[in-house]
Every structure is written in C-alpha cells, then in structure tokens.
Motif scaffolding. Sequence first.
Motif, PDB file in Angstrom:
ATOM      1  N   SER A 130      30.394   7.164  17.795  1.00 45.09           N
ATOM      2  CA  SER A 130      29.182   7.382  16.999  1.00 45.09           C
ATOM      3  C   SER A 130      29.363   6.767  15.622  1.00 45.09           C
ATOM      4  O   SER A 130      30.484   6.502  15.180  1.00 45.09           O
ATOM      5  CB  SER A 130      28.859   8.875  16.882  1.00 45.09           C
ATOM      6  N   PHE A 131      28.238   6.544  14.938  1.00 45.26           N
ATOM      7  CA  PHE A 131      28.267   6.018  13.573  1.00 45.26           C
ATOM      8  C   PHE A 131      26.952   6.377  12.899  1.00 45.26           C
ATOM      9  O   PHE A 131      25.963   6.726  13.569  1.00 45.26           O
ATOM     10  CB  PHE A 131      28.499   4.499  13.565  1.00 45.26           C
ATOM     11  N   ASP A 132      26.929   6.287  11.583  1.00 46.27           N
ATOM     12  CA  ASP A 132      25.752   6.649  10.797  1.00 46.27           C
ATOM     13  C   ASP A 132      25.209   5.442  10.051  1.00 46.27           C
ATOM     14  O   ASP A 132      25.963   4.545   9.648  1.00 46.27           O
ATOM     15  CB  ASP A 132      26.087   7.753   9.791  1.00 46.27           C
ATOM     16  N   GLU A 133      23.895   5.440   9.860  1.00 51.63           N
ATOM     17  CA  GLU A 133      23.229   4.474   9.001  1.00 51.63           C
ATOM     18  C   GLU A 133      22.042   5.174   8.380  1.00 51.63           C
ATOM     19  O   GLU A 133      21.169   5.673   9.086  1.00 51.63           O
ATOM     20  CB  GLU A 133      22.772   3.256   9.789  1.00 51.63           C
ATOM     21  N   GLY A 134      21.997   5.231   7.028  1.00 47.79           N
ATOM     22  CA  GLY A 134      20.916   5.942   6.369  1.00 47.79           C
ATOM     23  C   GLY A 134      20.895   7.401   6.794  1.00 47.79           C
ATOM     24  O   GLY A 134      21.925   8.082   6.793  1.00 47.79           O
ATOM     25  N   ASN A 135      19.719   7.875   7.181  1.00 48.24           N
ATOM     26  CA  ASN A 135      19.566   9.258   7.626  1.00 48.24           C
ATOM     27  C   ASN A 135      19.670   9.375   9.141  1.00 48.24           C
ATOM     28  O   ASN A 135      19.256  10.376   9.718  1.00 48.24           O
ATOM     29  CB  ASN A 135      18.210   9.807   7.154  1.00 48.24           C
ATOM     30  N   THR A 147      13.471   4.426   9.297  1.00 52.85           N
ATOM     31  CA  THR A 147      13.412   4.913   7.925  1.00 52.85           C
ATOM     32  C   THR A 147      14.136   6.260   7.876  1.00 52.85           C
ATOM     33  O   THR A 147      14.616   6.747   8.904  1.00 52.85           O
ATOM     34  CB  THR A 147      11.960   5.099   7.437  1.00 52.85           C
ATOM     35  N   ASP A 148      14.183   6.852   6.706  1.00 54.11           N
ATOM     36  CA  ASP A 148      14.858   8.145   6.576  1.00 54.11           C
ATOM     37  C   ASP A 148      14.143   9.272   7.308  1.00 54.11           C
ATOM     38  O   ASP A 148      14.718  10.344   7.493  1.00 54.11           O
ATOM     39  CB  ASP A 148      14.984   8.525   5.092  1.00 54.11           C
ATOM     40  N   SER A 149      12.905   9.037   7.733  1.00 56.35           N
ATOM     41  CA  SER A 149      12.152  10.123   8.368  1.00 56.35           C
ATOM     42  C   SER A 149      11.486   9.730   9.684  1.00 56.35           C
ATOM     43  O   SER A 149      10.783  10.545  10.268  1.00 56.35           O
ATOM     44  CB  SER A 149      11.084  10.652   7.402  1.00 56.35           C
ATOM     45  N   ASP A 199       0.834  -1.200   0.000  1.00 53.68           N
ATOM     46  CA  ASP A 199       0.000   0.000   0.000  1.00 53.68           C
ATOM     47  C   ASP A 199       0.866   1.246   0.000  1.00 53.68           C
ATOM     48  O   ASP A 199       1.835   1.344   0.756  1.00 53.68           O
ATOM     49  CB  ASP A 199      -0.918   0.020   1.221  1.00 53.68           C
ATOM     50  N   GLY A 200       0.527   2.185  -0.855  1.00 53.94           N
ATOM     51  CA  GLY A 200       1.261   3.438  -0.908  1.00 53.94           C
ATOM     52  C   GLY A 200       2.589   3.330  -1.617  1.00 53.94           C
ATOM     53  O   GLY A 200       3.417   4.225  -1.516  1.00 53.94           O
ATOM     54  N   GLY A 201       2.831   2.209  -2.312  1.00 54.65           N
ATOM     55  CA  GLY A 201       4.063   2.080  -3.070  1.00 54.65           C
ATOM     56  C   GLY A 201       5.124   1.306  -2.313  1.00 54.65           C
ATOM     57  O   GLY A 201       4.822   0.551  -1.397  1.00 54.65           O
ATOM     58  N   PRO A 202       6.399   1.492  -2.654  1.00 57.64           N
ATOM     59  CA  PRO A 202       7.484   0.716  -2.060  1.00 57.64           C
ATOM     60  C   PRO A 202       7.709   1.080  -0.596  1.00 57.64           C
ATOM     61  O   PRO A 202       7.199   2.091  -0.112  1.00 57.64           O
ATOM     62  CB  PRO A 202       8.697   1.115  -2.920  1.00 57.64           C
ATOM     63  N   PRO A 203       8.447   0.241   0.141  1.00 58.32           N
ATOM     64  CA  PRO A 203       8.752   0.557   1.536  1.00 58.32           C
ATOM     65  C   PRO A 203       9.407   1.923   1.667  1.00 58.32           C
ATOM     66  O   PRO A 203      10.010   2.431   0.715  1.00 58.32           O
ATOM     67  CB  PRO A 203       9.707  -0.563   1.949  1.00 58.32           C
ATOM     68  N   PRO A 204       9.301   2.561   2.836  1.00 57.06           N
ATOM     69  CA  PRO A 204       9.882   3.898   3.032  1.00 57.06           C
ATOM     70  C   PRO A 204      11.372   3.914   2.720  1.00 57.06           C
ATOM     71  O   PRO A 204      12.079   2.922   2.921  1.00 57.06           O
ATOM     72  CB  PRO A 204       9.621   4.171   4.520  1.00 57.06           C
ATOM     73  N   ALA A 205      11.847   5.056   2.258  1.00 61.01           N
ATOM     74  CA  ALA A 205      13.249   5.192   1.888  1.00 61.01           C
ATOM     75  C   ALA A 205      14.148   4.970   3.097  1.00 61.01           C
ATOM     76  O   ALA A 205      13.857   5.410   4.201  1.00 61.01           O
ATOM     77  CB  ALA A 205      13.494   6.572   1.284  1.00 61.01           C
ATOM     78  N   GLY A 206      15.251   4.296   2.854  1.00 61.06           N
ATOM     79  CA  GLY A 206      16.247   4.110   3.899  1.00 61.06           C
ATOM     80  C   GLY A 206      15.843   3.162   5.004  1.00 61.06           C
ATOM     81  O   GLY A 206      16.397   3.229   6.101  1.00 61.06           O
ATOM     82  N   ALA A 207      14.896   2.280   4.774  1.00 63.74           N
ATOM     83  CA  ALA A 207      14.403   1.398   5.834  1.00 63.74           C
ATOM     84  C   ALA A 207      15.453   0.359   6.226  1.00 63.74           C
ATOM     85  O   ALA A 207      16.088  -0.244   5.372  1.00 63.74           O
ATOM     86  CB  ALA A 207      13.120   0.716   5.382  1.00 63.74           C
TER      87      ALA A 207
END
Length: 439
Positions: free
Chosen positions: A279-284, A414-416, A167-175
């Motif tokens: 510290s480290f980063d993953e996606g957003n 996710t990214d948001s 629903d609503g298209g593909p999974p959220p960006a950066g999941a």
Amino acid sequence: MFRNPLQTSLLILATALALVGGLLLAWPGRAGAAADPLISRGKPATASSAESSSLGAKNAFDGSAATRWASAEGKDPQWIRVDLGAAATISRVRLSWEAAYAKAYRVEVSADGATWTPIAQESAGNGGTDDWTGLSGKGRYLRVYGTARGTAYGYSLFEAEVYGTVDGGPPPAGAFTVVAAGDIAAQCTASDSGCAHPKTAALARQIDPKFYLTMGDNQYDDARLADYRAYYDKSWGAFKAKTHPVPGNHETYDPAGSLAGYKGYFGSIAFPQGKSYYSFDEGNWHFIALDSNSFDQAAQIDWLKADLAANGKQCIAAYWHHPLYSSGGHGNDPVSKPVWKILYGAKADLVLNGHDHHYERFAPQDPDGKATAGGIVEVVGGMGGAEPYPIEDVQPNSQKRISGQYGVLKLEFTDSGYGWTYVGSDGQVKDTSPKYSCH
C-alpha cells in the motif's frame, strides 16, 4: 470658458484618441482586453500525436520557449488539449507557433472532453503568434484543433497559453492525476502496425500523470523476464519508475517460477514491502495494491485487515487483477468477494481491475451486488494492449461497456473525491464517469 485654437485642436485629438482606444479595448480578438490570469501553465495535456517522446503535449504548457509540442508530420487533422482542472471562463488564448504552423484551426472548449464548442477560428494563419482576446468560452478542457497545415510538416507550438478564471476559485485541494490499465503487452512491438500496447503507452506518457497503475497481465503470454524485456519494456517500460504494478494470472505462468519474471523485471517497485501486495498514500488517498492470485492465502487477508486498520486517510482505492463483477468473457470472479467484504466494511471507495479485455464501469454496490450509495465503485480497465474480449453477459449495475477500443483510464483524484475518463488510444474520450465523493 475661452479656448484658443491650439487648445481646441488638442482637446479634439485627445477625445478622438480616447474613443479609438476604447473601441480597441472592447473589440474581440484585439490585444489589450482586461487582464485575466494564466490558468493553463503546467496543467495535464494530451495530443492526437507527437513526433517523438521529447516533443510531447506537455511542452506547450510548461512556460519554456525552448521546448515545444510537435505532431506527426504530414497528417491532418491534429489537435492538442489541456485539462484546466475545473470548469473555467476563458477570455484569451495565445498561441506561439514554431515554423510548422497551422494555416487553419479552431480553438474549442468542452465541459466533459467529449463535446466541443468553437470559440475562435482561423482560416488564413501565417504562423508567428496568434493572440485571441475578448473571447467568451466556458469549459474545463480547451483544445486547438488543426485542420490544415501551413507547411509540409506537422503542427508545432512553443507555447499555448489560456487566460481566464477558474469557476469557484482554484482547483480542488490535493488534486492529482493517475493513469491505469491492465492486460497490456502482447508479444509485438511498434514495428507491427497492429500492435496496441505501444499506442496506449504513448497516450499514457502524453497524459504525464502523478503515477501509473497496472492491473495485472502486464506481459503475455508467460510473463517471463525475457518477454518483459522484449515487449513491455519497449512501451510501458518508459515510465517504470513511476509505476505501481500488480500481477495477473499470466504472471504466474513463468516456467522459472510463479511471478519470477514479474519480480525480476520490476524488483522492489512491485515488492516495496517485501510482498506481492503493498500500500501507499498520495494526498488524502490510501492506495492498496493486491495480488488476486493468492486471495486464498490467509497471510494477504490478514495483512489487508491490518493495513486498513492502520490507515489514516479518508479515501481508499484498491486494485488487483480479477474483478468480482464483469460483463466480459471471464465474467464474475468470486475469488474477490472476501476482499470486497473487507474493503466495504472499511468504507473503501474505488476498485480497479483487469482480466477481461474491455472497459466497464459499475454503479456503487455492495459485495452482494446490491446497488447502494455507500457502495464501492468498480472499474474494469483491461484494454491496455491485449486482444479485446466481447461483452457477453451484462451484469446488474453495469453502467457503461466498451469493447474493441484500446485505451487507458485517466483518473482525477482530489482530497474529497474522484472521477475519470476512458481515453482511447486515438486520444479521444470514450466515456466520462460521474463525480464521486469519498465515503
């Protein structure tokens, strides 16, 4: 128009075939329904059990006929579940059974992983391939729930394929998915039926996240290197390379020196930037791993301020051992308040802690405990394997508390935004969080 008898007979036959074909296409449970895309390939999967670490749930969704999921032998019921990543409309489920098949089972869907609705049911299965088409189900999660084995063994699937539309298209960006827990390895092993950390480790491994977080007191009682090797390494050590740990107070008890066993076991994994905090980063997302044993030292506080000032990610999660707020036996720990103030000023989103041996989630709040939409969400996840603590003094803004049920946090980023479930060592979802957006 004049038709000879042969033309008339052919026309009648063609019409009949068209009608029969149309009925077959429309009949639920028959092959040939409208082709929806495969939406389950490679998605996170869990199961009630696995015969061995090489026969985990993810094998049923990897697209390979050479791998399989197999449950523990001789036990009913058993289940396997896939997280489709978002709400979906499901039209078809295709199950390729190994020799250990289900004689009776249900195909079920769920929006939250807790309440399930059957969309197909088999009571006389004979193995091979079951292709359920023409289904009508909606949910983020789908599971195959076996109630009667067809053999003396367990349940085993080469592949479980789910078709439909998200629903609503593909999974959220950066999941991506993360598993987290604190207060983990008591001094026991899987040979002791009452030992909990091998069970939470098995669950954590089945989920197969992007990476793992530990919130301290990873090893009891004095967290010596020999203890890490004898206990933690036999369970959670299976995925050490994908783990981002922090120390707890038990890591400071090592007679060889504070954090000696912790550093000796994890090495650069726990000290990637040369300190016990990093510290480290993953996606957003920007993740900050802190050592709450030394919150009174200016060096870590100064580092945290500089790290946040240099951060370019929208979303921030931090984790350490001692919670600022807790309804458990240790209660609120003011040592964390200065760090909360810094994170709150930087619009951090999520804080994960251990120390108290229970699960608890709080509504967004500020460092003074005032509920606010722009506040930090705190989760206590100290149920990784150490003896549970009771709930003693319920704190303001505490939304859910669970004591006595070992488990892990399964966090979805996710990214948001983000959300999570608390999954018990029995594989059942015990709590589901609201969905939050990043500040």
